[in-house]
Design a protein around this motif. Sequence first.
Motif, PDB file in Angstrom:
ATOM      1  N   GLY A 134      29.823  93.660  42.926  1.00 20.03           N
ATOM      2  CA  GLY A 134      28.404  93.724  43.266  1.00 20.03           C
ATOM      3  C   GLY A 134      28.178  94.230  44.678  1.00 20.03           C
ATOM      4  N   ALA A 135      28.980  93.757  45.624  1.00 14.20           N
ATOM      5  CA  ALA A 135      28.846  94.193  47.016  1.00 14.20           C
ATOM      6  C   ALA A 135      29.147  95.686  47.142  1.00 14.20           C
ATOM      7  CB  ALA A 135      29.786  93.390  47.919  1.00 14.20           C
ATOM      8  N   PHE A 136      30.185  96.134  46.475  1.00 10.50           N
ATOM      9  CA  PHE A 136      30.546  97.544  46.534  1.00 10.50           C
ATOM     10  C   PHE A 136      29.425  98.415  45.956  1.00 10.50           C
ATOM     11  CE2 PHE A 136      32.634 101.372  44.853  1.00 10.50           C
ATOM     12  CZ  PHE A 136      33.200 101.865  46.016  1.00 10.50           C
ATOM     13  N   VAL A 137      28.908  98.035  44.797  1.00 16.06           N
ATOM     14  CA  VAL A 137      27.831  98.805  44.158  1.00 16.06           C
ATOM     15  C   VAL A 137      26.587  98.819  45.041  1.00 16.06           C
ATOM     16  CG1 VAL A 137      26.244  98.849  42.180  1.00 16.06           C
ATOM     17  CG2 VAL A 137      28.697  98.500  41.810  1.00 16.06           C
ATOM     18  N   ALA A 138      26.216  97.660  45.588  1.00 21.13           N
ATOM     19  CA  ALA A 138      25.024  97.587  46.448  1.00 21.13           C
ATOM     20  C   ALA A 138      25.183  98.484  47.668  1.00 21.13           C
ATOM     21  CB  ALA A 138      24.752  96.137  46.858  1.00 21.13           C
ATOM     22  N   TYR A 139      26.377  98.487  48.260  1.00 19.13           N
ATOM     23  CA  TYR A 139      26.564  99.309  49.455  1.00 19.13           C
ATOM     24  C   TYR A 139      26.591 100.802  49.121  1.00 19.13           C
ATOM     25  CZ  TYR A 139      27.781 100.752  54.123  1.00 19.13           C
ATOM     26  OH  TYR A 139      27.761 101.352  55.359  1.00 19.13           O
ATOM     27  N   THR A 154      31.956  94.061  58.862  1.00 20.12           N
ATOM     28  CA  THR A 154      31.352  95.389  58.995  1.00 20.12           C
ATOM     29  C   THR A 154      30.048  95.481  58.202  1.00 20.12           C
ATOM     30  OG1 THR A 154      32.857  96.236  57.284  1.00 20.12           O
ATOM     31  CG2 THR A 154      33.469  96.627  59.593  1.00 20.12           C
ATOM     32  N   MET A 155      30.000  94.836  57.036  1.00 28.16           N
ATOM     33  CA  MET A 155      28.764  94.839  56.258  1.00 28.16           C
ATOM     34  C   MET A 155      27.669  94.080  57.005  1.00 28.16           C
ATOM     35  SD  MET A 155      27.662  96.159  53.401  1.00 28.16           S
ATOM     36  CE  MET A 155      29.117  96.331  52.370  1.00 28.16           C
ATOM     37  N   GLY A 156      28.040  92.998  57.661  1.00 28.72           N
ATOM     38  CA  GLY A 156      27.073  92.253  58.454  1.00 28.72           C
ATOM     39  C   GLY A 156      26.525  93.083  59.598  1.00 28.72           C
ATOM     40  N   LEU A 157      27.390  93.852  60.230  1.00 28.99           N
ATOM     41  CA  LEU A 157      26.947  94.724  61.320  1.00 28.99           C
ATOM     42  C   LEU A 157      25.960  95.779  60.836  1.00 28.99           C
ATOM     43  CD1 LEU A 157      30.350  95.220  63.183  1.00 28.99           C
ATOM     44  CD2 LEU A 157      28.368  93.917  64.001  1.00 28.99           C
ATOM     45  N   VAL A 158      26.273  96.421  59.729  1.00 24.46           N
ATOM     46  CA  VAL A 158      25.396  97.465  59.196  1.00 24.46           C
ATOM     47  C   VAL A 158      24.080  96.857  58.708  1.00 24.46           C
ATOM     48  CG1 VAL A 158      25.142  99.244  57.415  1.00 24.46           C
ATOM     49  CG2 VAL A 158      27.300  98.995  58.622  1.00 24.46           C
ATOM     50  N   GLY A 216      41.661  87.515  41.846  1.00 28.54           N
ATOM     51  CA  GLY A 216      41.525  86.703  43.038  1.00 28.54           C
ATOM     52  C   GLY A 216      40.575  85.537  42.935  1.00 28.54           C
ATOM     53  N   ARG A 217      40.773  84.655  42.007  1.00 28.09           N
ATOM     54  CA  ARG A 217      40.021  83.407  41.874  1.00 28.09           C
ATOM     55  C   ARG A 217      38.510  83.581  41.827  1.00 28.09           C
ATOM     56  NH1 ARG A 217      43.238  80.033  46.351  1.00 28.09           N
ATOM     57  NH2 ARG A 217      43.155  82.043  47.301  1.00 28.09           N
ATOM     58  N   GLY A 218      38.054  84.493  41.038  1.00 26.95           N
ATOM     59  CA  GLY A 218      36.623  84.634  40.815  1.00 26.95           C
ATOM     60  C   GLY A 218      35.891  85.501  41.813  1.00 26.95           C
ATOM     61  N   ALA A 219      36.574  86.017  42.827  1.00 25.30           N
ATOM     62  CA  ALA A 219      35.907  86.822  43.847  1.00 25.30           C
ATOM     63  C   ALA A 219      35.596  88.234  43.364  1.00 25.30           C
ATOM     64  CB  ALA A 219      36.762  86.879  45.109  1.00 25.30           C
ATOM     65  N   LEU A 220      36.126  88.605  42.215  1.00 28.86           N
ATOM     66  CA  LEU A 220      35.975  89.975  41.738  1.00 28.86           C
ATOM     67  C   LEU A 220      34.519  90.349  41.454  1.00 28.86           C
ATOM     68  CD1 LEU A 220      37.772  92.365  41.243  1.00 28.86           C
ATOM     69  CD2 LEU A 220      38.090  91.591  38.899  1.00 28.86           C
ATOM     70  N   VAL A 221      33.771  89.467  40.816  1.00 21.25           N
ATOM     71  CA  VAL A 221      32.375  89.782  40.466  1.00 21.25           C
ATOM     72  C   VAL A 221      31.529  90.033  41.712  1.00 21.25           C
ATOM     73  CG1 VAL A 221      30.265  88.865  39.408  1.00 21.25           C
ATOM     74  CG2 VAL A 221      32.454  88.689  38.198  1.00 21.25           C
ATOM     75  N   PRO A 222      31.538  89.144  42.715  1.00 18.83           N
ATOM     76  CA  PRO A 222      30.746  89.465  43.906  1.00 18.83           C
ATOM     77  C   PRO A 222      31.276  90.679  44.676  1.00 18.83           C
ATOM     78  CG  PRO A 222      31.907  87.374  44.205  1.00 18.83           C
ATOM     79  CD  PRO A 222      32.077  87.787  42.781  1.00 18.83           C
ATOM     80  N   LEU A 223      32.573  90.934  44.625  1.00 17.91           N
ATOM     81  CA  LEU A 223      33.115  92.130  45.280  1.00 17.91           C
ATOM     82  C   LEU A 223      32.599  93.400  44.611  1.00 17.91           C
ATOM     83  CD1 LEU A 223      36.794  91.167  46.118  1.00 17.91           C
ATOM     84  CD2 LEU A 223      35.065  91.992  47.720  1.00 17.91           C
ATOM     85  N   THR A 239      21.942  93.745  52.782  1.00 18.54           N
ATOM     86  CA  THR A 239      21.870  92.290  52.889  1.00 18.54           C
ATOM     87  C   THR A 239      22.399  91.639  51.624  1.00 18.54           C
ATOM     88  OG1 THR A 239      20.004  92.476  54.407  1.00 18.54           O
ATOM     89  CG2 THR A 239      20.332  90.343  53.350  1.00 18.54           C
ATOM     90  N   VAL A 240      22.084  92.206  50.483  1.00 21.13           N
ATOM     91  CA  VAL A 240      22.645  91.723  49.215  1.00 21.13           C
ATOM     92  C   VAL A 240      24.161  91.876  49.234  1.00 21.13           C
ATOM     93  CG1 VAL A 240      22.819  92.247  46.731  1.00 21.13           C
ATOM     94  CG2 VAL A 240      20.563  92.062  47.830  1.00 21.13           C
ATOM     95  N   ALA A 241      24.647  93.026  49.674  1.00 25.92           N
ATOM     96  CA  ALA A 241      26.095  93.252  49.745  1.00 25.92           C
ATOM     97  C   ALA A 241      26.757  92.247  50.678  1.00 25.92           C
ATOM     98  CB  ALA A 241      26.389  94.685  50.206  1.00 25.92           C
ATOM     99  N   PHE A 242      26.131  91.990  51.821  1.00 30.01           N
ATOM    100  CA  PHE A 242      26.666  91.010  52.762  1.00 30.01           C
ATOM    101  C   PHE A 242      26.722  89.620  52.126  1.00 30.01           C
ATOM    102  CE2 PHE A 242      25.925  87.876  56.207  1.00 30.01           C
ATOM    103  CZ  PHE A 242      27.108  88.062  56.903  1.00 30.01           C
TER     104      PHE A 242
END
Length: 163
Positions: A91-96, A15-19, A82-89, A149-152
């Motif tokens: 960041g993605a949430f904040v960017a969006y 969905t982020m890619g679509l937006v 979740g094995r390090g995915a928290l930081v980019p998640l 795009t950063v969030a994606f």
Amino acid sequence: METARFAALIAATITMGLVSGLFYGFSVAVMPGLRASGDRTVVETMQRINVAILNGWFLLGYLGALVFTALALALHLAAGGGRGALVPLIGAFVAYVLAMLVTGRVNIPLNNALAQAGPVDRIADPGAVRRAFEGPWVRANVGRTVLCTVAFGLLVWALALHG
């Protein structure tokens, strides 16, 4: 729980890619194409686009990106990161959320002002309406395109870390 986390992350990324792609398309094709058009054409075209875009498919992507990113983040937090995915998640949430703020504070009010200008054939000075709309709308759209795009990219990174 693992399946739900992964599914939410995939849905958030799609969905982020679509937006992101939608906003990018406006930045590189729609608005540059309209730039060479007359004032009445720009005003009328954007008025029509602003009506046409309010549909279920747009809302699925636009709101889905927020909901699925938040869900993926919440499920990763509940599972202890979740094995390090928290930081980019995060960041993605904040960017969006920032992109949504740009949309809500700049693009939507400009769209509403364009609608309030009325039918293009009744606008006394379509050039003034265009000038009030086009520059600020384009700048805000570039900003939200970059943020999405950063969030994606961050969601793709989270997927790579998750896998």
